[in-house]
Write a protein that holds these residues in place. Structure first.
Motif, PDB file in Angstrom:
ATOM      1  N   UNK A  96       0.831  -1.146  -0.063  1.00  0.00           N
ATOM      2  CA  UNK A  96       0.120   0.097   0.038  1.00  0.00           C
ATOM      3  C   UNK A  96       0.786   1.517   0.092  1.00  0.00           C
ATOM      4  N   UNK A  97       2.167   1.046  -0.522  1.00  0.00           N
ATOM      5  CA  UNK A  97       2.950   2.326  -0.301  1.00  0.00           C
ATOM      6  C   UNK A  97       3.841   2.428  -1.464  1.00  0.00           C
ATOM      7  N   UNK A  98       5.131   3.001  -1.089  1.00  0.00           N
ATOM      8  CA  UNK A  98       6.258   3.367  -2.107  1.00  0.00           C
ATOM      9  C   UNK A  98       6.901   2.358  -2.722  1.00  0.00           C
ATOM     10  N   UNK A  99       7.320   1.135  -1.896  1.00  0.00           N
ATOM     11  CA  UNK A  99       8.315   0.227  -2.127  1.00  0.00           C
ATOM     12  C   UNK A  99       7.438  -0.693  -3.095  1.00  0.00           C
ATOM     13  N   UNK A 100       6.092  -0.825  -3.019  1.00  0.00           N
ATOM     14  CA  UNK A 100       5.235  -1.533  -4.016  1.00  0.00           C
ATOM     15  C   UNK A 100       5.207  -0.888  -5.289  1.00  0.00           C
ATOM     16  N   UNK A 101       5.168   0.384  -5.432  1.00  0.00           N
ATOM     17  CA  UNK A 101       5.093   1.055  -6.583  1.00  0.00           C
ATOM     18  C   UNK A 101       6.518   0.814  -7.104  1.00  0.00           C
ATOM     19  N   UNK A 102       7.678   0.974  -6.515  1.00  0.00           N
ATOM     20  CA  UNK A 102       8.978   0.877  -6.939  1.00  0.00           C
ATOM     21  C   UNK A 102       9.335  -0.658  -7.437  1.00  0.00           C
ATOM     22  N   UNK A 103       8.566  -1.679  -6.749  1.00  0.00           N
ATOM     23  CA  UNK A 103       8.596  -3.101  -7.239  1.00  0.00           C
ATOM     24  C   UNK A 103       8.045  -3.032  -8.770  1.00  0.00           C
TER      25      UNK A 103
END
Length: 878
Positions: A853-860
């Motif tokens: 639900x945050x930025x590391x998921x987007x980066x993944x």
């Protein structure tokens, strides 16, 4: 009107110490005293308002100072104001003083005593309690000495029932007394109005339906009879007595009275429902207006434009939206001519009726500039300019609100995500979202900080007529995207150090929004340990991408702190952690296993057993998110670090349970997670059948049990039967009890598509491929989503498209993923330094580093797009 002093930060600690002799402690909001000598029982609450809190403290504590009690009281009258405004959570409203007794007899005695002393006070009523007096309330509940975790991973208070079992204290509303507990009071409970269909309220209004439950005041659909000629359907809007008292001492009743005055003044000037009457009931105020058949503008716009990029919206719909915007401007212009500032321009406050005509249904925040009334104005308004005073509203404030509302309608992105962060690139973002530089320029002017720089209504009207003309945005190719992905990823990783939520040198998260107990509201920042949000998710991300050539030196200390906290503090203190993939031990095991494989964590005699420990606890849920299906996926993901016999037996046990629990039609019935749900046949990936089927397929692929495959295929048949089959797309209702449609990885078509892709990959059945493709076409090719994360947002959709391209090798799915990269590039927020950026993923309040639900998921997702052969779909075996 209620009167009180303006709230201040005056500290009552010394005042309390002068009365009581027991030890006193305090934090930033509360003063605590006494010792709790039992775990549960009746809790007494006294409600207060800032101007009378000191008098109430003096009266109460002088009366009970000789009793053996524990207590919690608010520290300042400013805290009292914040509490009653709901800033500490709705379930805490009205609980200025909390008293924990040591015996039921003391509870009765103290209640009688306080009732005799507090009859002349007035204050809000807590929604979780029974009412014993004007400001005296009580509920049966936990004293907070026993705590555990709910399925969402939130710390919650526990009760012990008559079978000596721990159960969650759910703070239900209205108050619910467990059948194994007794009412100890010898004073009668004061009945509270509980209006249900059929009940009569006020002067002859029969309730037909509850339209909205709201602490500030409920809204009902009703039927009124004035005489033989005056009768019909109506809407009853309430204002709750003493609720949300502002610094001027006014409550929701004052707002309803003001709206009634405005209605009388303006009903022949602007489109308003016919006014019937106004009345009081149990101290609450109501306004009765004629019922108009129609749909809220918010709901209609969601239906017409949801997830569609502005330039792809069909021309007839654009024409309809332009009509709505022009009507709103005309209404605003007429209000300004009457010296009224609306202050609440929002699509929620307009109803679309016959011939697409708009009617205002709520304007309680309006302000009269000529009379300078109400003073101060009620609240801040829907969209307000952060940093500016709102004490003296001006007509240009409505222009700002209109610009924000227009931006939301055109883009589908919450204005706060664009307005409260990185205003340097605001104009460019608006131009990209609308595809029209002229219109973008006018919207940008509407959002100017200085009211004098905002455009006139006539200028805005001219710009609106250009909507949909002369588009300037073209899709970027994969080659163009690949030129900016590497720096975008690096800037995002760097942004994890400064821009995402950090407290005490740890990444923190936003609290789960559907927590069902007495904790702070959505804005509270919490330290979680899980994959979905928290420490394990960030560790997993860096373990998965460790081999890529990105510089993570700037976040190394944060990462080391997170790993140390998980290994040295959390896991040793929680040996029996709930084995859930997303909010429990199974997910932590996945993170540890990945971190050991990558070298982030050293494989030792201490670390390796932790993986098995996290996967060894019981779990009574079935699904991927909370339950044993997710635990099963975790076992397969951790295979390298598990004893083979333990792995096989654990997976077999899980598949056996899932097969036994499968219904004849191929579905599963899922128990309620919270008090507000009921058992249901759920379709989606995270919480329903699709996720279970995906695990069964993964289990079959690993262990080749034909019974497992048969159960998976039976489940797929159920999904096929329950689909809503449109021309080009397949959709699914959330469940057999909830027919609403979602379209994310978590719930709806994208997650279900993932399961059919897995089925096609394993069985090579052509129909599964066809269904997966139809499910993915639930969204348009150029999709826009307000949520940017994996779990509920556009990055999760992008991950599904990349998985489709991996399996099907169809350019359509890569093109769709490429578009999502472009969306993320344009919605990134540049940090204080140009070499760092972040995204507001699940919420528009603050960024987090969370995985799902945050930025590391987007980066993944970004890294997987750049390196498609080296990363797989998150949290399922490759």
């Amino acid at each position: 009107m209620l009167t009180e002093k303006s709230p201040t930060a005056f500290n009552f600690t010394g005042f309390i110490k002068d009365i009581l002799t027991c030890p006193i402690t305090e934090d930033d909001k509360w003063i605590y005293g006494g010792l709790k000598k039992r775990d549960q029982g009746w809790i007494l609450h006294l409600s207060a308002i800032p101007g009378t809190i000191q008098d109430l403290y003096k009266l109460v504590f002088n009366a009970i100072k000789d009793f053996d009690i524990a207590f919690r009281v608010l520290k300042t009258d400013l805290s009292v104001y914040q509490l009653n405004m709901g800033e500490f959570g709705e379930h805490l409203i009205g609980k200025a003083i909390t008293i924990y007794t040591q015996t039921d007899e003391d509870t009765k005695t103290i209640a009688r005593l306080l009732l005799s002393l507090t009859g002349n006070f007035k204050a809000p009523r807590p929604i979780t309690d029974i009412k014993l007096g004007p400001v005296l309330f009580a509920r049966f509940g936990s004293y907070g000495t026993l705590q555990g975790e709910d399925p969402m991973g939130n710390i919650c208070n526990l009760l012990i029932n008559n079978q000596n079992q721990y159960v969650i204290d759910r703070y239900e509303t209205p108050h619910y007394l467990p059948e194994w507990a007794a009412n100890v009071f010898d004073i009668p409970e004061i009945p509270q109005p509980t209006y249900k269909p059929g009940a009569i309220i006020g002067p002859g209004h029969r309730i037909l339906k509850v339209l909205k439950f709201d602490l500030r005041g409920n809204v009902y659909k009703g039927f009124y009879i004035k005489n033989l000629l005056r009768f019909g359907k109506c809407v009853l809007k309430g204002g709750t007595w003493c609720m949300f008292i502002d610094p001027a001492g006014r409550d929701m009743c004052d707002r309803i009275r003001w709206q009634y005055q405005l209605h009388l003044q303006l009903q022949k000037i602007i489109p308003l429902p016919g006014l019937i009457d106004a009345f009081s009931d149990y101290g609450d105020e109501y306004i009765a207006i004629k019922f108009i058949k129609g749909e809220s503008l918010y709901d209609l716009i969601e239906k017409l434009t949801r997830n569609i990029y502005w330039l792809d919206i069909p021309a007839p719909i654009i024409k309809k939206l332009i009509n709505y915007l022009i009507q709103i401007l005309d209404i605003t212009d007429k209000l300004h001519a009457e010296k009224i500032v609306f202050r609440d321009l929002s699509t929620n406050n307009f109803l679309v009726g016959k011939n697409d005509k708009l009617t205002i249904i709520d304007f309680e925040l309006a302000y009269c500039t000529e009379r300078q009334y109400p003073y101060p104005p009620f609240g801040k308004g829907t969209f307000w300019v952060e940093g500016r005073e709102f004490i003296h509203p001006v007509p240009q404030d409505d222009i700002y609100s209109f610009g924000a509302m227009m931006l939301y309608i055109l883009s589908g992105i919450h204005p706060d995500k664009l307005l409260k962060h990185d205003k340097r690139s605001l104009l460019a973002k608006i131009a990209w979202l609308t595809g029209n530089p002229t219109t973008a320029g006018v919207i940008y002017q509407c959002l100017e900080y200085d009211p004098e720089n905002r455009p006139e209504i006539s200028v805005i009207k001219n710009a609106i007529t250009l909507l949909g003309t002369n588009p300037t945005i073209n899709n970027q190719t994969a080659h163009q995207v690949n030129t900016y992905i590497p720096p975008l990823i690096q800037h995002g990783i760097t942004g994890l150090n400064n821009s995402t939520g950090i407290t005490d040198n740890y990444w923190i998260s936003q609290i789960f929004t559907d927590a069902v107990h007495e904790f702070s509201p959505q804005s509270q920042r919490v330290k979680y340990e899980y994959i979905n949000r928290g420490a394990a998710g960030t560790i997993l991300f860096f373990a998965l991408v460790d081999s890529f050539n990105y510089d993570k030196s700037i976040i190394q200390e944060l990462l080391n702190n997170t790993i140390t906290y998980l290994l040295k503090s959390y896991l040793p203190d929680n040996p029996n952690i709930f084995s859930s993939l997303h909010v429990g031990g199974a997910g932590i095991a996945v993170a540890l296993s990945a971190a050991i494989r990558s070298g982030l964590i050293t494989e030792t005699e201490e670390t390796l057993p932790l993986i098995t420990q996290c996967l060894s606890q019981d779990n009574n849920f079935l699904d991927i998110f909370y339950g044993i299906a997710g635990k099963g996926e975790a076992l397969l993901l951790c295979e390298q670090h598990l004893d083979p016999a333990f792995l096989r037996q654990s997976v077999t046990d899980i598949t056996d349970i899932l097969i036994q629990c499968q219904e004849k039609d191929g579905s599963w019935i899922f128990p309620p997670v919270s008090a507000n749900n009921e058992p249901a046949k759920i379709s989606g990936f995270a919480h329903g059948a699709a996720g279970i089927i995906n695990f069964l397929l993964d289990s079959y692929r690993r262990f080749k049990n034909p019974l497992t495959l048969a159960a998976a295929q039976k489940g797929l048949q159920w999904l096929m039967k329950t689909a809503i089959k449109e021309k080009d797309a397949w959709l699914w209702p959330i469940s057999n009890k909830d027919k609403s449609i979602k379209k994310t990885w978590c719930q709806g078509s994208p997650g279900i598509a993932l399961t059919f892709m897995r089925a096609y990959e394993i069985t090579n059945t052509p129909s599964y491929k066809t269904i997966a493709e139809k499910a993915m076409r639930a969204h348009p090719p150029r999709v826009i989503m307000n949520n940017l994360g994996i779990c509920h947002g556009i990055s999760g959709l992008g991950e599904v498209y990349l998985e489709a391209y991996r399996i099907f090798r169809d350019q359509e799915w890569l093109d769709r993923a490429t578009w999502i990269i472009e969306v993320l590039q344009n919605l990134k927020i540049t940090g204080e330094n140009e070499n760092e950026c972040y995204w507001l993923a699940d919420n528009h309040m603050f960024p987090t580093a969370d995985f799902m639900v945050g930025n590391t998921g987007i980066l993944h997702f970004l890294i997987r797009y750049a390196h498609p052969d080296k990363l797989g779909f998150p949290l399922i075996p490759a």
